[in-house]
Design an enzyme around this catalytic site. Structure first.
Site, PDB file in Angstrom:
ATOM      1  NE  ARG A 137      54.967  44.857  17.803  1.00  0.00           N
ATOM      2  CZ  ARG A 137      55.351  44.532  17.007  1.00  0.00           C
ATOM      3  NH1 ARG A 137      56.101  45.111  16.440  1.00  0.00           N
ATOM      4  NH2 ARG A 137      55.451  43.442  17.501  1.00  0.00           N
ATOM      5  CG  ASP A 177      59.298  52.083  18.232  1.00  0.00           C
ATOM      6  OD1 ASP A 177      58.378  50.922  18.244  1.00  0.00           O
ATOM      7  OD2 ASP A 177      60.522  51.812  17.354  1.00  0.00           O
ATOM      8  CG  ASP A 203      49.194  39.103  25.732  1.00  0.00           C
ATOM      9  OD1 ASP A 203      49.467  38.254  26.631  1.00  0.00           O
ATOM     10  OD2 ASP A 203      50.250  39.209  25.104  1.00  0.00           O
ATOM     11  CG  ASN A 204      50.570  36.851  22.122  1.00  0.00           C
ATOM     12  OD1 ASN A 204      50.408  37.961  22.039  1.00  0.00           O
ATOM     13  ND2 ASN A 204      52.082  36.832  22.851  1.00  0.00           N
TER      14      ASN A 204
END
Ligand code: AMP
Ligand code: MG
Length: 488
Positions: free
Chosen positions: A94, A126, A253-254
């Site tokens: 996103r 989304d 991933d962070n």
């Protein structure tokens, strides 16, 4: 298309010089009715942007992803990562990197739109973000920045004019995020798992050029890269611990290779001191609890070392040995940073062997007496015992006498001790209740004054101004049952 001269956006796209597996070129999904809710003028100015343009109708179209500066190539970045210990293919689901801003000082920063719509990495999501979590990231990253802790920052938040579906319908928003880069441990894991050796080398070389150019002269630059990343993370995590910051979702991933704090989701600052504090509602096993942050960082760094193993030695055995030696330095480096910080918080300039036990005793008393982390150190700094729940306890009084004796065994004056403590113990941290109140006013009532006031008092946390003291006094209330939710 927008002319760069108006915005002063001066974007490059060096990320697209990497092999194609590392990104997907794509434009943001337009949003119907973008509205600017906050613009970080100080940050924008330091990036060389024209604030009157960036906050104009046309500037807002850029911040919303509806218009791209004319010659930039937005990309979604590919990455993988261990989420709560399980390896997964991820990527910007996103977010879009719209380019790298070259500042008037010739520095390079990623400009990313978070919440910019679906990408090939959305995995059914989304691609959107809600206003509350984006403002939350904005507030907490600003607080971290002003606490002098390396972090990504928010340049702006806009609302999109679109409702997004979560448990309820929420107002959609986009955060413009500025980072040294968005290269993650997970980016290397992606290269190792899905790329060829050449892809891994390209990523490592790019990272070195961008963040650690000085390791080039090392006999093995890739080992030196690993060592530098370990060093920065050891310093970063110690800083988190020293202010009571809990990241909440330290998946690989962070974790940024640049050493910045990144991806503010269910993070929070600890009020009442307890080693096991967890805020995240999804972290049921406490994997990312306060006390575990250093060991999780070491675990994540081991995943980084594993990913670059082919670059670390001529044989696998030699590379593993080299990686292990490097990783084993994390603990010692972390402790060195943490003890230095703790000594400073207690006004101690020199080193004595007994310091570890002095510090340990204080922390275990704080835990036992449910003391507020930030306020305990403030009370010690300003000699305000009356503010401490444990002030009358004999064990605390013994400790205080021991501490005062300790302070006498150094040459520095009382004034110097106080100054060191003032510079090491923040007057304020963004307490959960304060942040939640600010978000509630903003999201429910479109009242941004509460948030602006909070951002204002967080600006210079070591100033110890009357205004900060008044704010803290008026708003203080510890929230022991606070939970944060993943910022989706
Ligand atoms: P995070 O928990 O924010 O670190 O995100 C983990 C992964 O989920 C990343 O790959 C994100 O891009 C992805 N993600 C989070 N929220 C959404 C969303 N609403 N739509 C698509 N992808 C998302
Ligand atoms: Mg993330």
């Amino acid at each position: 298309m927008t002319n760069r001269n108006q915005s002063n956006l001066n974007l490059e796209n060096t990320y697209t010089t990497l092999p194609e597996i590392f990104y997907q070129k794509l434009n943001p999904n337009p949003v119907p009715a973008p509205k600017l809710v906050i613009y970080n003028k100080t940050l924008g100015d330091s990036l060389g942007l024209d604030s009157s343009y960036m906050t104009s109708e046309e500037g807002i179209q850029i911040l919303a992803g509806n218009k791209m500066p004319w010659d930039t190539v937005p990309v979604a970045q590919a990455y993988a990562g261990h989420q709560f210990g399980h390896f997964t293919m991820l990527g910007d689901g996103r977010a879009l990197l719209i380019g790298e801003q070259i500042t008037p000082e010739n520095e390079r920063y990623d400009v990313q739109l978070k919440g910019a719509g679906e990408t090939p990495y959305s995995r059914g999501g989304d691609g959107r973000a809600a206003l509350g979590p984006m403002l939350r990231e904005y507030i907490i990253s600003e607080a971290m920045y002003h606490l002098s802790i390396p972090t990504t920052r928010g340049l702006a938040v806009i609302t999109t004019g679109e409702e997004i579906e979560r448990e309820t319908e929420l107002e959609g928003a986009i955060l413009t995020r500025i980072a040294d880069s968005h290269i993650r441990v997970g980016t290397f894991q992606f290269a190792a798992k899905y790329g060829e050796l050449n892809d891994l080398i390209a990523l490592a070389d790019y990272t070195i050029d961008r963040h650690y150019p000085y390791v080039r002269s090392h006999s093995n630059p890739y080992l030196a890269l690993l060592e530098e990343v370990i060093k920065r993370q050891a310093a970063l995590i110690a800083q988190w611990q020293l202010v009571g910051f809990i990241h909440g979702v330290m998946n690989t991933d962070n974790m940024a290779i640049s050493g910045e704090t990144i991806d503010y989701g269910p993070c929070a600052f600890m009020d009442t001191y307890h080693q096991e504090t967890v805020f995240s509602s999804i972290d049921v096993n406490g994997r990312y609890a306060y006390r575990n942050q250093p060991s999780i960082a070491a675990w994540n760094l081991a995943r980084f070392a594993e990913a670059i193993l082919p670059l670390l030695g001529s044989s696998k055995e030699a590379a593993v040995q080299t990686a292990q030696t490097a990783i084993s330095q994390f603990g010692e480096q972390y402790e060195r940073n943490w003890y230095a910080g703790m000594r400073a918080k207690l006004g101690i300039f020199n080193e004595e062997e007994g310091d570890a036990s002095l510090i340990e005793k204080l922390l275990s008393m704080m835990q036992y007496y449910h003391a507020d982390y930030t306020n305990t150190f403030l009370s010690l700094t300003f000699n305000h015992n009356e503010n401490m729940p444990m002030a009358a306890a004999p064990d605390f009084q013994n400790w205080q006498a021991e501490w005062k004796e300790r302070l006498k065994r150094q040459d520095e004056s009382q004034a110097a001790v106080k100054e060191l403590m003032q510079n090491s113990n923040p007057a304020l941290i963004p307490r959960n209740q304060w942040v939640e109140k600010a978000l509630e006013a903003a999201v429910q009532q479109q009242d941004y004054t509460v948030m602006e006031k909070l951002l204002h008092v967080l600006k210079n946390p070591y100033a110890h101004s009357a205004e900060q003291a008044a704010y803290a006094k008026q708003e203080f209330d510890t929230g022991q049952s606070f939970q944060t939710y993943c910022g989706t």
